[in-house]
Design an enzyme around this catalytic site. Structure first.
Site: not given
Ligand code: AMP
Ligand code: ZN
Length: 114
Positions: A7, A10, A33, A49, A88, A94, A99, A101
């Site tokens: 993950c 994580c 982000d 997680h 989401n 989406g 995990h 957030h």
């Molecule tokens: P979701 O689509 O709601 O699962 O959001 C996942 C978010 O995580 C997206 O907006 C990605 O741009 C962001 N994301 C993915 N990997 C990373 C990372 N390594 N650092 C910061 N944000 C990330």
């Molecule tokens: Zn996780």
């Protein structure tokens, strides 16, 4: 506190993947982000997680009050008056990272939901 080996969040929580951290407490980490959709795009990531809201225990749910305190603190400090919180669950909604957030999005006029 975080345990899923594959993950990305994580790994961020464990420090295995770098991130731009803006806040941390015992239950949440807040990072920028990596692919922002607005001038302000933060992710408040629950440290444990838990994939989706449907997987939250009652104890997890009781920890969610911190999210609102974090949002209040950050928006007050940054002088942000308008913002959106997005969370989401599932692919059609989406969700890309399984995990839990919360996106905190601000800094431009936002379109309508959906
Ligand atoms: P979701 O689509 O709601 O699962 O959001 C996942 C978010 O995580 C997206 O907006 C990605 O741009 C962001 N994301 C993915 N990997 C990373 C990372 N390594 N650092 C910061 N944000 C990330
Ligand atoms: Zn996780």
């Amino acid at each position: 506190m975080s345990e899923a080996t594959n993950c990305v969040f994580c790994k961020i929580i464990d420090g295995q993947i770098p991130s731009q951290k803006v806040y941390e407490d015992e239950d949440f980490i807040v990072i920028k982000d990596i692919n922002p959709v607005a001038p302000v795009h933060l992710l408040a990531i629950y440290k444990k997680h838990v994939p989706t809201v449907g997987d939250l225990s009652i104890e997890d749910s009781k920890n969610m009050w911190r999210l609102f305190e974090i949002v209040k603190k950050i928006t007050k400090e940054e002088g942000i008056e308008s913002y959106r919180i997005v969370q989401n669950n599932g692919r059609d909604a989406g969700q890309e990272v399984d995990h839990i957030h919360f996106h905190i999005i601000a800094g431009r006029k936002l379109g309508h939901l959906g």
